[in-house]
Design a protein around this motif. Structure first.
Motif, mmCIF file in Angstrom:
data_model
loop_
_atom_site.group_PDB
_atom_site.id
_atom_site.type_symbol
_atom_site.label_atom_id
_atom_site.label_comp_id
_atom_site.label_asym_id
_atom_site.label_seq_id
_atom_site.Cartn_x
_atom_site.Cartn_y
_atom_site.Cartn_z
ATOM 1 N N LYS A 175 0.761 -1.119 0.049
ATOM 2 C CA LYS A 175 0.019 0.054 -0.136
ATOM 3 C C LYS A 175 0.861 1.341 -0.133
ATOM 4 N N ALA A 176 2.151 1.098 0.526
ATOM 5 C CA ALA A 176 2.971 2.223 0.645
ATOM 6 C C ALA A 176 4.207 2.415 -0.566
ATOM 7 N N ARG A 177 3.919 1.493 -1.481
ATOM 8 C CA ARG A 177 4.871 1.395 -2.427
ATOM 9 C C ARG A 177 5.380 2.633 -3.250
ATOM 10 N N LEU A 178 6.503 3.052 -3.295
ATOM 11 C CA LEU A 178 7.027 4.200 -4.123
ATOM 12 C C LEU A 178 6.453 5.449 -3.366
ATOM 13 N N SER A 179 6.439 5.490 -2.185
ATOM 14 C CA SER A 179 5.961 6.561 -1.359
ATOM 15 C C SER A 179 7.178 7.529 -1.284
ATOM 16 N N PRO A 180 7.208 8.745 -1.454
ATOM 17 C CA PRO A 180 7.983 9.654 -1.441
ATOM 18 C C PRO A 180 8.409 9.906 0.006
ATOM 19 N N THR A 228 6.931 9.165 8.076
ATOM 20 C CA THR A 228 6.829 7.902 8.427
ATOM 21 C C THR A 228 7.813 7.022 7.808
ATOM 22 N N HIS A 229 8.206 7.322 6.396
ATOM 23 C CA HIS A 229 9.348 6.560 5.807
ATOM 24 C C HIS A 229 10.423 7.941 5.456
ATOM 25 N N TRP A 230 11.405 8.057 6.278
ATOM 26 C CA TRP A 230 12.293 9.357 6.028
ATOM 27 C C TRP A 230 12.903 9.360 4.602
ATOM 28 N N PHE A 231 13.241 8.219 4.269
ATOM 29 C CA PHE A 231 13.836 8.329 2.640
ATOM 30 C C PHE A 231 13.034 7.645 1.697
ATOM 31 N N GLY A 232 11.589 7.434 1.924
ATOM 32 C CA GLY A 232 10.843 6.961 1.089
ATOM 33 C C GLY A 232 10.681 5.445 1.103
ATOM 34 N N THR A 233 9.684 4.932 -0.051
ATOM 35 C CA THR A 233 9.965 3.315 0.051
ATOM 36 C C THR A 233 10.237 3.061 -1.688
ATOM 37 N N ASP A 234 10.663 1.797 -1.666
ATOM 38 C CA ASP A 234 10.770 1.272 -3.036
ATOM 39 C C ASP A 234 9.695 0.365 -3.633
ATOM 40 N N GLY A 271 7.343 -1.523 -1.369
ATOM 41 C CA GLY A 271 7.058 -0.742 -0.156
ATOM 42 C C GLY A 271 8.249 -1.249 0.921
ATOM 43 N N ARG A 272 9.286 -1.416 0.751
ATOM 44 C CA ARG A 272 10.389 -1.540 1.543
ATOM 45 C C ARG A 272 10.776 -0.357 2.026
ATOM 46 N N ASP A 273 11.069 0.095 3.438
ATOM 47 C CA ASP A 273 11.701 1.549 3.577
ATOM 48 C C ASP A 273 13.229 1.774 3.261
ATOM 49 N N VAL A 274 13.430 2.748 2.410
ATOM 50 C CA VAL A 274 14.660 2.769 1.831
ATOM 51 C C VAL A 274 15.731 3.334 2.995
ATOM 52 N N PHE A 275 15.114 3.785 4.252
ATOM 53 C CA PHE A 275 16.109 4.202 5.104
ATOM 54 C C PHE A 275 16.630 3.267 5.938
ATOM 55 N N TRP A 280 13.845 9.288 -4.919
ATOM 56 C CA TRP A 280 14.815 8.847 -3.605
ATOM 57 C C TRP A 280 15.160 7.448 -3.679
ATOM 58 N N MET A 281 14.871 6.895 -4.569
ATOM 59 C CA MET A 281 15.375 5.247 -4.508
ATOM 60 C C MET A 281 16.800 5.294 -5.009
ATOM 61 N N TRP A 282 17.387 6.451 -5.815
ATOM 62 C CA TRP A 282 18.407 6.267 -6.097
ATOM 63 C C TRP A 282 19.327 7.478 -5.718
ATOM 64 N N VAL A 283 18.869 8.627 -5.284
ATOM 65 C CA VAL A 283 19.474 9.578 -4.678
ATOM 66 C C VAL A 283 20.173 9.126 -3.392
ATOM 67 N N PHE A 284 19.566 8.674 -2.528
ATOM 68 C CA PHE A 284 20.052 8.523 -1.068
ATOM 69 C C PHE A 284 21.177 7.271 -0.923
#
Length: 320
Positions: free
Chosen positions: A72-77, A81-87, A90-94, A285-289
């Motif tokens: 439900k939270a996939r590709l969230s900026p 809740t998700h400091w570095f977004g999600t992939d 929906g996995r937390d990038v942080f 955010w998936m590649w910047v961080f």
């Protein structure tokens, strides 16, 4: 009386204050040169902060969070809740950056350990014994220099890395491709250090204290590891520092191509590889961080290595 007053006057006016010269040990000189190199200190502080971030983050967030999916939270900026977004799943990038950084540093440190051990032993042995031993080891070193390490890593990772199963260590599951990456990077990056150590040992082994240790009955092994190797620690430490940055960058490059560390183990490199399919969808955010963390650790390690190179150089007074 006149002579006494004259002497008293001279003593009062012309008192000589002897300036006591402080003799610094080699370690103190190295530390003084290093702390005067402000960019190197900044690099060291940055590297320590990054290590604290990775270690402290793994204490706060369990490893299961790095692979926990929320469709439900996939590709969230990035959000509260998700400091570095999600992939994409929906996995937390942080959290994945925390555990991916552990693997990237783990690969870099172990690869450098293999490289430094081989380079020190080969270069030191060639210089210490000389003759045909030196010729044989140096010709082997030159032959290894002709092997394109990056090409070899890509080939082995493609045909062997994918076939190696997962490994469980201390309750954590790792991709078996980690071992392939460590071994290939370590076995193909020791040659330059071997030549540096050889040149250093060639100049040291002719000194009087080495001859004295032999005259007192010290074995070749003792002379090598107790006298020669400690006096070449400067080049070894500098090479280790710079080699760490190179190993991390090599792993990230190969993993970005999809031929390095495989899932379920995450590294900064394969996180960027997973992000390339979603660049056109605005998931920056998936590649910047991950890329920022790669740039940051390489910059810090290179600044640290530059400062250590000047600090261990006895002829360098630039920062004294």
């Amino acid at each position: 009386m006149a002579d006494t007053s004259e002497l008293t006057q001279k003593a009062g006016i012309g008192t000589i204050v002897e300036e006591r010269k402080v003799v610094l040990t080699p370690g103190q000189l190295i530390w003084r040169r290093f702390r005067k190199h402000h960019m190197a200190v900044a690099g060291g502080v940055g590297a320590i902060l990054l290590i604290l971030f990775i270690v402290g983050g793994s204490i706060i967030y369990p490893e299961s969070r790095s692979n926990e999916t929320d469709l439900k939270a996939r590709l969230s900026p990035p959000s509260a809740t998700h400091w570095f977004g999600t992939d994409s799943v929906g996995r937390d990038v942080f959290v994945r950056i925390i555990y991916g950084g552990q693997i990237s540093l783990f690969i870099g440190v172990l690869a450098v350990t293999v490289s430094v051990s081989l380079g020190t032993v080969v270069g030191g042995t060639a210089a210490y014994y000389g003759g045909w031993v030196d010729s044989l080891l140096m010709r082997f070193t030159e032959a290894m220099l002709a092997i394109p390490s990056l090409f070899l890593l890509i080939v082995l990772a493609k045909f062997i890395g994918r076939e190696v199963g997962q490994v469980s260590i201390l309750g954590r599951t790792f991709s078996g491709s980690i071992g392939i990456v460590i071994i290939v990077i370590g076995l193909t990056s020791w040659m330059y250090l071997a030549r540096i150590v050889r040149a250093s040992v060639l100049s040291i082994k002719e000194l009087d204290y080495i001859s004295a240790s032999r005259a007192l009955g010290a074995s070749d092994t003792r002379s090598f590891f107790r006298h020669l190797v400690p006096n070449t620690l400067g080049p070894i430490i500098v090479s280790s520092t710079l080699g760490l940055a190179g190993s991390i960058l090599t792993e990230a490059y190969v993993s970005f191509l999809g031929l390095g560390v495989q899932q379920p183990t995450s590294t900064w490199g394969n996180m960027m590889q997973q992000a390339q399919s979603f660049l056109t969808r605005g998931a920056w955010w998936m590649w910047v961080f991950p890329s920022l963390f790669i740039v940051f650790i390489i910059l810090c390690v290179n600044l640290l290595g530059d400062g250590l190179r000047d600090a261990f150089d006895p002829r360098s007074n630039r920062h004294l």
